[in-house]
Design an enzyme around this catalytic site. Structure first.
Site, PDB file in Angstrom:
ATOM      1  N   ASN A  31     -10.087   2.614   4.699  1.00  0.00           N
ATOM      2  CA  ASN A  31      -8.728   2.277   5.135  1.00  0.00           C
ATOM      3  C   ASN A  31      -7.712   2.873   4.159  1.00  0.00           C
ATOM      4  OD1 ASN A  31      -9.710   0.478   3.207  1.00  0.00           O
ATOM      5  ND2 ASN A  31      -8.717  -1.334   4.062  1.00  0.00           N
ATOM      6  N   GLY A  45       0.811  -1.214   0.000  1.00  0.00           N
ATOM      7  CA  GLY A  45       0.000   0.000   0.000  1.00  0.00           C
ATOM      8  C   GLY A  45       0.843   1.262   0.000  1.00  0.00           C
ATOM      9  N   ASP A  46       0.165   2.397  -0.226  1.00  0.00           N
ATOM     10  CA  ASP A  46       0.791   3.723  -0.196  1.00  0.00           C
ATOM     11  C   ASP A  46       1.900   3.888  -1.233  1.00  0.00           C
ATOM     12  OD1 ASP A  46      -0.893   4.298   1.937  1.00  0.00           O
ATOM     13  OD2 ASP A  46       0.554   3.571   3.407  1.00  0.00           O
ATOM     14  N   LYS A  95      -0.635   5.473  -5.562  1.00  0.00           N
ATOM     15  CA  LYS A  95      -1.707   5.175  -6.534  1.00  0.00           C
ATOM     16  C   LYS A  95      -2.551   6.414  -6.849  1.00  0.00           C
ATOM     17  CE  LYS A  95      -3.107   2.037  -3.626  1.00  0.00           C
ATOM     18  NZ  LYS A  95      -1.976   2.036  -2.673  1.00  0.00           N
ATOM     19  N   GLN A 107      -5.009  -0.245  -1.205  1.00  0.00           N
ATOM     20  CA  GLN A 107      -4.032  -1.106  -0.512  1.00  0.00           C
ATOM     21  C   GLN A 107      -2.995  -1.600  -1.534  1.00  0.00           C
ATOM     22  OE1 GLN A 107      -7.708  -1.905   0.364  1.00  0.00           O
ATOM     23  NE2 GLN A 107      -7.209  -0.100   1.539  1.00  0.00           N
ATOM     24  N   THR A 120      -3.970   7.279   8.941  1.00  0.00           N
ATOM     25  CA  THR A 120      -3.856   7.206  10.405  1.00  0.00           C
ATOM     26  C   THR A 120      -2.712   8.047  10.960  1.00  0.00           C
ATOM     27  OG1 THR A 120      -2.428   5.290  10.184  1.00  0.00           O
ATOM     28  CG2 THR A 120      -4.787   4.851  10.470  1.00  0.00           C
ATOM     29  N   GLY A 121      -1.840   8.552  10.086  1.00  0.00           N
ATOM     30  CA  GLY A 121      -0.707   9.358  10.553  1.00  0.00           C
ATOM     31  C   GLY A 121       0.403   8.522  11.170  1.00  0.00           C
ATOM     32  N   GLY A 145      -5.918   5.725   1.814  1.00  0.00           N
ATOM     33  CA  GLY A 145      -5.677   7.168   1.848  1.00  0.00           C
ATOM     34  C   GLY A 145      -4.858   7.494   0.620  1.00  0.00           C
ATOM     35  N   HIS A 146      -5.481   8.088  -0.369  1.00  0.00           N
ATOM     36  CA  HIS A 146      -4.817   8.372  -1.650  1.00  0.00           C
ATOM     37  C   HIS A 146      -4.570   9.873  -1.762  1.00  0.00           C
ATOM     38  CE1 HIS A 146      -6.456   4.372  -3.487  1.00  0.00           C
ATOM     39  NE2 HIS A 146      -5.712   4.197  -2.420  1.00  0.00           N
ATOM     40  N   LYS A 200       8.376   7.798  -6.185  1.00  0.00           N
ATOM     41  CA  LYS A 200       9.257   8.261  -5.113  1.00  0.00           C
ATOM     42  C   LYS A 200      10.737   7.953  -5.384  1.00  0.00           C
ATOM     43  CE  LYS A 200       7.038   9.012  -1.191  1.00  0.00           C
ATOM     44  NZ  LYS A 200       6.188   8.981   0.015  1.00  0.00           N
ATOM     45  N   LYS A 216      -1.864   9.635  -6.787  1.00  0.00           N
ATOM     46  CA  LYS A 216      -1.195  10.568  -7.696  1.00  0.00           C
ATOM     47  C   LYS A 216      -1.209  10.031  -9.120  1.00  0.00           C
ATOM     48  CE  LYS A 216       3.072  11.924  -9.558  1.00  0.00           C
ATOM     49  NZ  LYS A 216       4.373  12.558  -9.572  1.00  0.00           N
TER      50      LYS A 216
HETATM   51  P1  GDP Z   1      -1.519   5.739  -2.179  1.00  0.00           P
HETATM   52  O1  GDP Z   1      -2.262   5.259  -1.002  1.00  0.00           O
HETATM   53  O2  GDP Z   1      -0.932   4.629  -2.975  1.00  0.00           O
HETATM   54  O3  GDP Z   1      -2.318   6.671  -3.045  1.00  0.00           O
HETATM   55  O4  GDP Z   1      -0.295   6.565  -1.608  1.00  0.00           O
HETATM   56  P2  GDP Z   1      -0.336   7.637  -0.385  1.00  0.00           P
HETATM   57  O5  GDP Z   1      -1.014   8.847  -0.845  1.00  0.00           O
HETATM   58  O6  GDP Z   1      -0.828   6.989   0.845  1.00  0.00           O
HETATM   59  O7  GDP Z   1       1.212   7.852  -0.148  1.00  0.00           O
HETATM   60  C1  GDP Z   1       2.057   8.304  -1.142  1.00  0.00           C
HETATM   61  C2  GDP Z   1       2.733   9.596  -0.659  1.00  0.00           C
HETATM   62  O8  GDP Z   1       3.847   9.863  -1.486  1.00  0.00           O
HETATM   63  C3  GDP Z   1       1.851  10.816  -0.765  1.00  0.00           C
HETATM   64  O9  GDP Z   1       2.186  11.700   0.262  1.00  0.00           O
HETATM   65  C4  GDP Z   1       2.210  11.406  -2.114  1.00  0.00           C
HETATM   66  O10 GDP Z   1       1.985  12.805  -2.189  1.00  0.00           O
HETATM   67  C5  GDP Z   1       3.674  11.102  -2.175  1.00  0.00           C
HETATM   68  N1  GDP Z   1       4.211  10.857  -3.519  1.00  0.00           N
HETATM   69  C6  GDP Z   1       3.649  10.216  -4.576  1.00  0.00           C
HETATM   70  N2  GDP Z   1       4.517  10.105  -5.585  1.00  0.00           N
HETATM   71  C7  GDP Z   1       5.668  10.686  -5.172  1.00  0.00           C
HETATM   72  C8  GDP Z   1       6.955  10.862  -5.760  1.00  0.00           C
HETATM   73  O11 GDP Z   1       7.239  10.435  -6.873  1.00  0.00           O
HETATM   74  N3  GDP Z   1       7.900  11.495  -5.003  1.00  0.00           N
HETATM   75  C9  GDP Z   1       7.649  11.961  -3.745  1.00  0.00           C
HETATM   76  N4  GDP Z   1       8.626  12.563  -3.087  1.00  0.00           N
HETATM   77  N5  GDP Z   1       6.443  11.812  -3.164  1.00  0.00           N
HETATM   78  C10 GDP Z   1       5.477  11.180  -3.857  1.00  0.00           C
HETATM   79  P1  IMO Z   2      -3.842   2.640   0.489  1.00  0.00           P
HETATM   80  O1  IMO Z   2      -4.987   2.440  -0.462  1.00  0.00           O
HETATM   81  C1  IMO Z   2      -1.255   0.936   3.553  1.00  0.00           C
HETATM   82  C2  IMO Z   2      -3.028  -2.011   6.246  1.00  0.00           C
HETATM   83  C3  IMO Z   2      -3.203  -1.626   7.697  1.00  0.00           C
HETATM   84  C4  IMO Z   2      -3.079  -2.979   8.358  1.00  0.00           C
HETATM   85  C5  IMO Z   2      -3.773  -3.901   7.371  1.00  0.00           C
HETATM   86  C6  IMO Z   2      -5.229  -4.181   7.684  1.00  0.00           C
HETATM   87  O2  IMO Z   2      -3.726   4.027   1.007  1.00  0.00           O
HETATM   88  O3  IMO Z   2      -2.573   2.105  -0.077  1.00  0.00           O
HETATM   89  P2  IMO Z   2      -7.497  -2.782   7.650  1.00  0.00           P
HETATM   90  O4  IMO Z   2      -7.787  -1.378   8.039  1.00  0.00           O
HETATM   91  O5  IMO Z   2      -7.727  -3.068   6.207  1.00  0.00           O
HETATM   92  O6  IMO Z   2      -8.126  -3.769   8.551  1.00  0.00           O
HETATM   93  O7  IMO Z   2      -5.899  -2.950   7.894  1.00  0.00           O
HETATM   94  O8  IMO Z   2      -3.695  -3.257   6.107  1.00  0.00           O
HETATM   95  N1  IMO Z   2      -3.659  -1.072   5.283  1.00  0.00           N
HETATM   96  C7  IMO Z   2      -2.967  -0.237   4.514  1.00  0.00           C
HETATM   97  N2  IMO Z   2      -1.647   0.029   4.465  1.00  0.00           N
HETATM   98  N3  IMO Z   2      -2.094   1.544   2.694  1.00  0.00           N
HETATM   99  C8  IMO Z   2      -3.413   1.281   2.701  1.00  0.00           C
HETATM  100  O9  IMO Z   2      -4.260   1.771   1.782  1.00  0.00           O
HETATM  101  C9  IMO Z   2      -3.917   0.375   3.676  1.00  0.00           C
HETATM  102  N4  IMO Z   2      -5.148  -0.090   3.987  1.00  0.00           N
HETATM  103  C10 IMO Z   2      -4.958  -0.984   4.966  1.00  0.00           C
HETATM  104  O10 IMO Z   2      -2.197  -0.738   8.110  1.00  0.00           O
HETATM  105  O11 IMO Z   2      -1.729  -3.363   8.415  1.00  0.00           O
HETATM  106 MG    MG Z   3      -2.316   5.492   1.093  1.00  0.00          MG
END
Ligand code: GDP
Ligand code: IMO
Ligand code: MG
Length: 420
Positions: free
Chosen positions: A37, A11-12, A15, A221, A298-299, A39-40, A328, A17
């Site tokens: 759950n 996850g994270d 996606k 995720q 969740t920070g 956070g995009h 990244k 962006k």
């Molecule tokens: P997602 O859940 O897959 O949409 O990803 P998140 O938003 O949770 O986490 C990705 C974080 O990386 C966010 O704070 C974005 O703003 C940041 N981000 C995305 N692409 C890049 C990148 O290429 N470089 C940097 N430095 N940050 C990025």
């Molecule tokens: P995005 O879409 C990262 C993780 C939680 C935990 C496990 C189960 O932003 O990439 P849940 O709330 O589904 O019961 O949690 O999955 N988790 C994520 N980790 N990015 C996410 O979403 C996540 N959604 C759930 O931290 O380990």
């Molecule tokens: Mg996320």
């Protein structure tokens, strides 16, 4: 046709962006699983926005956004999100649709999530506590309430029946937090939800596809959190992989064209569970700082480590990935040397497979070293601008994961992406 964007790690991966970047090429952006759950993060006019349930195409006027049947929906979070995107000019009443078959997350689901995690103690999953697991349990257990049920005059009665069932479970957990305030918010939000566009999602999307519209399915995720193929039990409760697109939207597999997998240039994980390349040292701390690795929902600080090609190769296989976006990459600008995990040493035996007992096995990553680039790559616009050392790093990854990296993301901004 349908293209898919999904996460290849835990996850994270960025996606949100990337969906926002590709959205102009599509007519419909559809979420097919997961819930709040997720956070995009997106940047619109330089301002940061985090979406939890609304598809990441919402800021493009011409796109239609669909919350598909495979999602579990929290009305309270959705209402809040709709209000916040409205401030940026997005009108969800015009460009967002919700499937009747989408299951509802109830206040008691959130309470059950919390109770279950408390009971697990040290073995807790590290859930986001948004009620995801209990809501999917009620779906597969054939108890849950769906968005379409909101249109039934017996909705409140059915809600009370289910709530009573949940109360008995909560009593078993000795969980006695007062949820009256949650319930009040829930019923207010339900009223709001009724006023949105509620449709037969499967007909909606198939009719659009037949009319020649292009769909982008947005995963939440990551593949290693998939309920079937992730690091069970440290996973989420839905199919985060390509297979989830078909069951989550009600579309046929032959409609799927490209599967675009997103990976960071390194690796992170938030919550519990195995993470073979995790760094517990100063380098891990520096990665967290450089990548600002704190959960968008969740920070919580994200665990950080080197890129894991065993897990990536596995994710590409399970998903049928055709193209990869590496995000990244700029975060590694000041790190040298870089390490890449090419295999696992499991109890003394080397393997390039994900072991069934990954949660119990004693795994040492086999690392290969690469020189870093020590260059500010955030300003790069074309492939030729990228340092040779980065291209070598990417070339090695391409060979090991069986799918080509076609874009490098070099900053959080909308325009910070380099096609290869
Ligand atoms: P997602 O859940 O897959 O949409 O990803 P998140 O938003 O949770 O986490 C990705 C974080 O990386 C966010 O704070 C974005 O703003 C940041 N981000 C995305 N692409 C890049 C990148 O290429 N470089 C940097 N430095 N940050 C990025
Ligand atoms: P995005 O879409 C990262 C993780 C939680 C935990 C496990 C189960 O932003 O990439 P849940 O709330 O589904 O019961 O949690 O999955 N988790 C994520 N980790 N990015 C996410 O979403 C996540 N959604 C759930 O931290 O380990
Ligand atoms: Mg996320």
């Amino acid at each position: 046709m349908i293209d898919v964007i999904l996460g290849l790690q835990w996850g994270d991966e960025g996606k949100g962006k990337i969906v926002d970047y590709f959205a102009p090429n599509y007519d419909i952006i559809a979420r097919f699983q997961g819930g709040p759950n997720a956070g995009h993060t997106l940047y619109v006019d330089g301002q940061k926005i985090v979406l939890h349930q609304i598809p990441s195409g919402v800021f493009h006027n011409h796109t239609t956004n669909l919350i598909g049947s495979g999602v579990v929906l929290d009305a309270v979070t959705l209402k809040r999100e709709c209000e916040s995107v409205a401030k940026f000019g997005a009108d969800v009443r015009k460009n967002m649709f919700i499937s009747k078959r989408t299951h509802l997350i109830l206040p008691t689901h959130r309470a059950l999530d919390k109770a279950s995690e408390l009971q697990k103690g040290d073995g807790k999953i590290g859930s986001t506590l948004k009620g995801i697991g209990p809501a999917y349990m009620d779906k597969t257990g054939r108890n849950g309430l769906r968005v379409g049920d909101l249109l039934d005059k017996n909705f409140t009665t059915n809600y009370i029946k289910l709530r009573l069932k949940h109360q008995r479970l909560l009593d078993n957990h000795n969980f006695n937090e007062d949820i009256t305030a949650w319930e009040e918010e829930f019923f207010e939000a339900v009223e709001f939800l009724r006023s949105l566009n509620i449709v037969d999602g499967e007909y909606f999307i198939n009719e659009k596809i037949r009319a020649g519209k292009k769909v982008l399915a947005e995963g939440a995720q990551g593949s290693m959190l998939d309920i079937d193929f992730g690091t069970f039990p440290f996973v989420t409760s839905s199919n985060t992989i390509t297979a989830g697109v078909m069951s989550g939207l009600g579309v046929a597999p032959q409609l799927v064209r490209d599967v675009i997998g997103i990976t960071k240039a390194y690796c992170t994980r938030v919550g519990g569970g195995p993470f073979p390349t995790e760094l517990h040292d100063a380098t891990g701390e520096e990665l967290r700082k450089a990548g600002n690795e704190f959960g968008a929902t969740t920070g919580r600080p994200r665990r950080c480590g080197w890129i894991d090609l065993v897990a990536l190769n596995y994710a590409c296989m399970i998903n049928g990935v055709t193209k990869v976006v590496m995000t990244k990459a700029d975060v590694l600008d000041k790190f040298t040397p870089l390490q890449v995990c090419t295999a696992y040493n499991v109890n003394g035996v080397e393997t390039d497979h994900i072991p069934f007992d990954i949660c119990k096995a004693n795994i040492e990553p086999v690392l290969q070293s690469f020189p870093g680039w020590n260059t500010d790559t955030t300003v790069c616009k074309t492939e030729n601008d990228l340092p040779e050392t980065m291209r070598t790093y990417i070339q090695f990854i391409n060979e090991r994961i069986g799918a080509p990296v076609k874009w490098v993301s070099n900053g959080p901004g909308r325009d910070q992406i380099v096609p290869l």
